[in-house]
Motif scaffolding. Sequence first.
Motif, PDB file in Angstrom:
ATOM      1  N   GLU A  83       0.830  -1.208   0.000  1.00 25.83           N
ATOM      2  CA  GLU A  83       0.000   0.000   0.000  1.00 25.83           C
ATOM      3  C   GLU A  83       0.862   1.255   0.000  1.00 25.83           C
ATOM      4  O   GLU A  83       0.566   2.213  -0.721  1.00 25.83           O
ATOM      5  CB  GLU A  83      -0.939  -0.001   1.221  1.00 25.83           C
ATOM      6  N   ARG A  84       1.930   1.236   0.794  1.00 25.16           N
ATOM      7  CA  ARG A  84       2.838   2.395   0.820  1.00 25.16           C
ATOM      8  C   ARG A  84       3.532   2.537  -0.528  1.00 25.16           C
ATOM      9  O   ARG A  84       3.680   3.655  -1.033  1.00 25.16           O
ATOM     10  CB  ARG A  84       3.873   2.236   1.940  1.00 25.16           C
ATOM     11  N   ALA A  85       3.939   1.448  -1.152  1.00 26.65           N
ATOM     12  CA  ALA A  85       4.582   1.518  -2.472  1.00 26.65           C
ATOM     13  C   ALA A  85       3.625   2.134  -3.489  1.00 26.65           C
ATOM     14  O   ALA A  85       4.024   2.972  -4.298  1.00 26.65           O
ATOM     15  CB  ALA A  85       5.023   0.127  -2.918  1.00 26.65           C
ATOM     16  N   ARG A  86       2.349   1.742  -3.439  1.00 22.45           N
ATOM     17  CA  ARG A  86       1.362   2.309  -4.371  1.00 22.45           C
ATOM     18  C   ARG A  86       1.111   3.783  -4.074  1.00 22.45           C
ATOM     19  O   ARG A  86       0.910   4.585  -4.995  1.00 22.45           O
ATOM     20  CB  ARG A  86       0.069   1.506  -4.312  1.00 22.45           C
ATOM     21  N   GLU A  87       1.138   4.146  -2.804  1.00 22.62           N
ATOM     22  CA  GLU A  87       0.983   5.561  -2.442  1.00 22.62           C
ATOM     23  C   GLU A  87       2.112   6.396  -3.036  1.00 22.62           C
ATOM     24  O   GLU A  87       1.882   7.459  -3.611  1.00 22.62           O
ATOM     25  CB  GLU A  87       0.971   5.693  -0.918  1.00 22.62           C
ATOM     26  N   ILE A  88       3.344   5.907  -2.910  1.00 20.89           N
ATOM     27  CA  ILE A  88       4.504   6.606  -3.483  1.00 20.89           C
ATOM     28  C   ILE A  88       4.370   6.682  -5.003  1.00 20.89           C
ATOM     29  O   ILE A  88       4.554   7.744  -5.604  1.00 20.89           O
ATOM     30  CB  ILE A  88       5.809   5.899  -3.073  1.00 20.89           C
ATOM     31  N   ALA A  89       4.018   5.574  -5.626  1.00 18.16           N
ATOM     32  CA  ALA A  89       3.887   5.535  -7.086  1.00 18.16           C
ATOM     33  C   ALA A  89       2.820   6.507  -7.572  1.00 18.16           C
ATOM     34  O   ALA A  89       2.979   7.140  -8.625  1.00 18.16           O
ATOM     35  CB  ALA A  89       3.570   4.116  -7.541  1.00 18.16           C
ATOM     36  N   GLY A  90       1.752   6.657  -6.818  1.00 16.13           N
ATOM     37  CA  GLY A  90       0.687   7.572  -7.207  1.00 16.13           C
ATOM     38  C   GLY A  90       1.136   9.015  -7.276  1.00 16.13           C
ATOM     39  O   GLY A  90       0.545   9.821  -7.998  1.00 16.13           O
ATOM     40  N   ARG A  91       2.209   9.353  -6.579  1.00 15.43           N
ATOM     41  CA  ARG A  91       2.716  10.731  -6.584  1.00 15.43           C
ATOM     42  C   ARG A  91       3.404  11.106  -7.885  1.00 15.43           C
ATOM     43  O   ARG A  91       3.638  12.291  -8.120  1.00 15.43           O
ATOM     44  CB  ARG A  91       3.667  10.944  -5.407  1.00 15.43           C
ATOM     45  N   VAL A  92       3.727  10.141  -8.734  1.00 18.47           N
ATOM     46  CA  VAL A  92       4.409  10.484  -9.995  1.00 18.47           C
ATOM     47  C   VAL A  92       3.453  10.511 -11.181  1.00 18.47           C
ATOM     48  O   VAL A  92       3.840  10.926 -12.265  1.00 18.47           O
ATOM     49  CB  VAL A  92       5.607   9.551 -10.288  1.00 18.47           C
ATOM     50  N   LEU A  93       2.209  10.077 -10.984  1.00 19.03           N
ATOM     51  CA  LEU A  93       1.230  10.134 -12.073  1.00 19.03           C
ATOM     52  C   LEU A  93       0.824  11.574 -12.346  1.00 19.03           C
ATOM     53  O   LEU A  93       0.563  12.345 -11.435  1.00 19.03           O
ATOM     54  CB  LEU A  93      -0.017   9.331 -11.711  1.00 19.03           C
ATOM     55  N   ASP A  94       0.789  11.935 -13.625  1.00 15.89           N
ATOM     56  CA  ASP A  94       0.338  13.261 -14.037  1.00 15.89           C
ATOM     57  C   ASP A  94       0.127  13.251 -15.548  1.00 15.89           C
ATOM     58  O   ASP A  94       0.073  12.188 -16.159  1.00 15.89           O
ATOM     59  CB  ASP A  94       1.340  14.344 -13.615  1.00 15.89           C
ATOM     60  N   PHE A  95       0.047  14.433 -16.146  1.00 10.78           N
ATOM     61  CA  PHE A  95      -0.147  14.523 -17.587  1.00 10.78           C
ATOM     62  C   PHE A  95       1.016  13.891 -18.355  1.00 10.78           C
ATOM     63  O   PHE A  95       0.857  13.500 -19.503  1.00 10.78           O
ATOM     64  CB  PHE A  95      -0.294  15.995 -18.011  1.00 10.78           C
ATOM     65  N   HIS A  96       2.159  13.778 -17.729  1.00 11.81           N
ATOM     66  CA  HIS A  96       3.361  13.273 -18.397  1.00 11.81           C
ATOM     67  C   HIS A  96       3.541  11.781 -18.154  1.00 11.81           C
ATOM     68  O   HIS A  96       3.648  11.004 -19.092  1.00 11.81           O
ATOM     69  CB  HIS A  96       4.582  14.068 -17.909  1.00 11.81           C
ATOM     70  N   VAL A  97       3.607  11.374 -16.905  1.00 12.88           N
ATOM     71  CA  VAL A  97       3.719   9.951 -16.553  1.00 12.88           C
ATOM     72  C   VAL A  97       2.295   9.423 -16.435  1.00 12.88           C
ATOM     73  O   VAL A  97       1.608   9.691 -15.462  1.00 12.88           O
ATOM     74  CB  VAL A  97       4.498   9.739 -15.240  1.00 12.88           C
ATOM     75  N   VAL A  98       1.866   8.691 -17.453  1.00 16.93           N
ATOM     76  CA  VAL A  98       0.455   8.296 -17.542  1.00 16.93           C
ATOM     77  C   VAL A  98       0.176   6.911 -16.958  1.00 16.93           C
ATOM     78  O   VAL A  98      -0.974   6.532 -16.796  1.00 16.93           O
ATOM     79  CB  VAL A  98      -0.047   8.382 -18.998  1.00 16.93           C
ATOM     80  N   ALA A  99       1.216   6.154 -16.659  1.00 18.64           N
ATOM     81  CA  ALA A  99       1.059   4.838 -16.042  1.00 18.64           C
ATOM     82  C   ALA A  99       2.285   4.550 -15.196  1.00 18.64           C
ATOM     83  O   ALA A  99       3.405   4.933 -15.556  1.00 18.64           O
ATOM     84  CB  ALA A  99       0.885   3.751 -17.100  1.00 18.64           C
ATOM     85  N   VAL A 100       2.056   3.876 -14.069  1.00 20.87           N
ATOM     86  CA  VAL A 100       3.150   3.494 -13.181  1.00 20.87           C
ATOM     87  C   VAL A 100       2.933   2.042 -12.778  1.00 20.87           C
ATOM     88  O   VAL A 100       1.860   1.671 -12.332  1.00 20.87           O
ATOM     89  CB  VAL A 100       3.200   4.377 -11.914  1.00 20.87           C
ATOM     90  N   GLU A 101       3.972   1.246 -12.955  1.00 18.80           N
ATOM     91  CA  GLU A 101       3.936  -0.154 -12.547  1.00 18.80           C
ATOM     92  C   GLU A 101       4.706  -0.273 -11.232  1.00 18.80           C
ATOM     93  O   GLU A 101       5.809   0.252 -11.109  1.00 18.80           O
ATOM     94  CB  GLU A 101       4.582  -1.008 -13.632  1.00 18.80           C
ATOM     95  N   VAL A 102       4.117  -0.951 -10.259  1.00 19.72           N
ATOM     96  CA  VAL A 102       4.768  -1.190  -8.968  1.00 19.72           C
ATOM     97  C   VAL A 102       5.023  -2.686  -8.876  1.00 19.72           C
ATOM     98  O   VAL A 102       4.094  -3.478  -8.883  1.00 19.72           O
ATOM     99  CB  VAL A 102       3.879  -0.721  -7.799  1.00 19.72           C
ATOM    100  N   ARG A 103       6.300  -3.064  -8.819  1.00 22.96           N
ATOM    101  CA  ARG A 103       6.642  -4.487  -8.848  1.00 22.96           C
ATOM    102  C   ARG A 103       7.603  -4.815  -7.710  1.00 22.96           C
ATOM    103  O   ARG A 103       8.646  -4.174  -7.561  1.00 22.96           O
ATOM    104  CB  ARG A 103       7.308  -4.813 -10.179  1.00 22.96           C
ATOM    105  N   PRO A 104       7.285  -5.832  -6.890  1.00 20.16           N
ATOM    106  CA  PRO A 104       8.221  -6.256  -5.843  1.00 20.16           C
ATOM    107  C   PRO A 104       9.540  -6.712  -6.460  1.00 20.16           C
ATOM    108  O   PRO A 104       9.569  -7.283  -7.551  1.00 20.16           O
ATOM    109  CB  PRO A 104       7.504  -7.435  -5.175  1.00 20.16           C
ATOM    110  N   VAL A 105      10.623  -6.453  -5.740  1.00 19.56           N
ATOM    111  CA  VAL A 105      11.969  -6.829  -6.179  1.00 19.56           C
ATOM    112  C   VAL A 105      12.443  -7.998  -5.325  1.00 19.56           C
ATOM    113  O   VAL A 105      12.371  -7.935  -4.089  1.00 19.56           O
ATOM    114  CB  VAL A 105      12.953  -5.649  -6.040  1.00 19.56           C
ATOM    115  N   HIS A 106      12.918  -9.050  -5.967  1.00 20.26           N
ATOM    116  CA  HIS A 106      13.523 -10.167  -5.239  1.00 20.26           C
ATOM    117  C   HIS A 106      14.936  -9.751  -4.830  1.00 20.26           C
ATOM    118  O   HIS A 106      15.645  -9.106  -5.596  1.00 20.26           O
ATOM    119  CB  HIS A 106      13.638 -11.403  -6.125  1.00 20.26           C
ATOM    120  N   ASP A 107      15.360 -10.132  -3.646  1.00 19.29           N
ATOM    121  CA  ASP A 107      16.707  -9.807  -3.202  1.00 19.29           C
ATOM    122  C   ASP A 107      17.754 -10.747  -3.793  1.00 19.29           C
ATOM    123  O   ASP A 107      18.936 -10.555  -3.610  1.00 19.29           O
ATOM    124  CB  ASP A 107      16.785  -9.844  -1.671  1.00 19.29           C
TER     125      ASP A 107
END
Length: 122
Positions: free
Chosen positions: A93-117
């Motif tokens: 949920e926090r990752a999606r909250e952060i990702a939502g901050r970059v959406l705008d007229f320019h960045v029209v889609a954001v993918e949030v993907r977990p990273v394996h260590d």
Amino acid sequence: MKYMVLMYADPAATAAMTDEQRAGVFRRHEELHRDLEGSGEMLNGAGLAYPADTTTLRWNGDGPDGPTPVDGPFAAAAEHLTAYYVIDCASPERAREIAGRVLDFHVVAVEVRPVHDSFGMG
């Protein structure tokens, strides 16, 4: 948990941005960087060159010529990967909250993907 935040934009729209629009986008990202660096959640990130400046290597089997280089991005699409962040935060949920901050007229889609260590699939 680490997440990769992949930002997508239309390269033609990016090229057509006014100086004022470009400055606004930079301000928003600088503010996000300050917030996430202050909280320790920002690990890495960068903007990427235009898709036209991309080379894609395609597997060519075990043939003697090795991989086949192709000019251009991996997939034909209107929107292309334009930038990324690697963040470390407490929840999806926090990752999606952060990702939502970059959406705008320019960045029209954001993918949030977990990273394996590790390179394992678990």
